[in-house]
Design an enzyme around this catalytic site. Sequence first.
Site, mmCIF file in Angstrom:
data_model
loop_
_atom_site.group_PDB
_atom_site.id
_atom_site.type_symbol
_atom_site.label_atom_id
_atom_site.label_comp_id
_atom_site.label_asym_id
_atom_site.label_seq_id
_atom_site.Cartn_x
_atom_site.Cartn_y
_atom_site.Cartn_z
ATOM 1 N N ARG A 58 -6.790 6.088 -7.373
ATOM 2 C CA ARG A 58 -6.557 7.689 -7.435
ATOM 3 C C ARG A 58 -6.720 8.250 -8.784
ATOM 4 O O ARG A 58 -7.353 9.330 -9.253
ATOM 5 C CB ARG A 58 -5.149 7.904 -6.915
ATOM 6 C CG ARG A 58 -5.082 7.318 -5.310
ATOM 7 C CD ARG A 58 -3.669 7.321 -4.919
ATOM 8 N NE ARG A 58 -3.038 8.704 -4.804
ATOM 9 C CZ ARG A 58 -1.843 9.014 -4.344
ATOM 10 N NH1 ARG A 58 -1.141 7.940 -4.167
ATOM 11 N NH2 ARG A 58 -1.393 10.174 -4.452
ATOM 12 N N VAL A 112 -1.598 6.053 2.515
ATOM 13 C CA VAL A 112 -2.808 5.139 2.746
ATOM 14 C C VAL A 112 -2.577 4.274 3.789
ATOM 15 O O VAL A 112 -1.629 3.407 3.805
ATOM 16 C CB VAL A 112 -3.054 4.359 1.296
ATOM 17 C CG1 VAL A 112 -4.290 3.641 1.153
ATOM 18 C CG2 VAL A 112 -3.153 5.403 0.002
ATOM 19 N N LEU A 143 0.966 -1.195 0.013
ATOM 20 C CA LEU A 143 0.021 -0.048 0.098
ATOM 21 C C LEU A 143 0.859 1.344 0.013
ATOM 22 O O LEU A 143 1.897 1.235 0.603
ATOM 23 C CB LEU A 143 -0.820 0.213 1.187
ATOM 24 C CG LEU A 143 -2.110 -0.799 1.387
ATOM 25 C CD1 LEU A 143 -2.615 -0.578 2.749
ATOM 26 C CD2 LEU A 143 -3.234 -0.168 0.363
ATOM 27 N N ASP A 144 0.576 2.439 -0.812
ATOM 28 C CA ASP A 144 1.209 3.527 -0.578
ATOM 29 C C ASP A 144 1.335 4.018 0.691
ATOM 30 O O ASP A 144 0.449 3.757 1.521
ATOM 31 C CB ASP A 144 0.398 4.762 -1.303
ATOM 32 C CG ASP A 144 0.570 4.508 -2.956
ATOM 33 O OD1 ASP A 144 1.570 3.606 -3.620
ATOM 34 O OD2 ASP A 144 -0.266 4.894 -3.763
ATOM 35 N N LYS A 145 2.379 4.737 1.023
ATOM 36 C CA LYS A 145 2.753 4.981 2.439
ATOM 37 C C LYS A 145 1.700 6.167 3.036
ATOM 38 O O LYS A 145 1.489 5.810 4.263
ATOM 39 C CB LYS A 145 4.213 5.868 2.519
ATOM 40 C CG LYS A 145 4.891 6.138 3.766
ATOM 41 C CD LYS A 145 6.065 6.797 3.736
ATOM 42 C CE LYS A 145 6.894 7.051 5.102
ATOM 43 N NZ LYS A 145 8.170 7.311 5.092
#
Length: 194
Positions: A144, A47, A43-45
């Site tokens: 996104r 998120v 997961l993106d940092k």
Amino acid sequence: MEILYSDRDMAVCVKPVGLDSELEVPAALKEILGGEIFPIHRLDKNVGGVMVYARTKQAAAELSRAVQGGSMVKEYVALVHGTPPETGDWEDLLWKDSGKNKVFVVKRLRGGVKKARLEYRVLSAGECSLVRIRLHTGRSHQIRVQFSSRGFPLVGDHKYGARDSSPAPMLFSCRITFPWRGQTKDFEALPDWA
């Protein structure tokens, strides 16, 4: 960090916003649970949400096969600007500019372009709408960019067009379901804002 489940093979946790899913979360889990921790997905940092980590090499291989084979189902909630149609099944071609760490919807297949698909439904509509999303492909920044490209940027997602004061994209991995040794494992959590 909230741990939803752990046994000798896996740990399921709620990743906080701001921690790197491939380095910092495994280090935190190792500190809490001991032993080895193997990342399976990311997961993106900026998120947060439900994530599964393996605790043995064999479990890492099995869980990785579930991810690669598409049998690990991931669902998200997001807060978006505007009101999208009530439901949607979106397929796009995405290209990532690695230098800018930004993804773009493009019109034709070419080098580095990947197909991306998601389904969503609106849970509550308004100036900002709460949506629940099921990913069919796991592309970088997929949710996104797919919402932003249609005029519904995520609240807090300044990289993809949001013009608000939220410090991070309002996106959360809320549910993961996958087959595991003859059973179905299902883990869910929601953020405060959902």
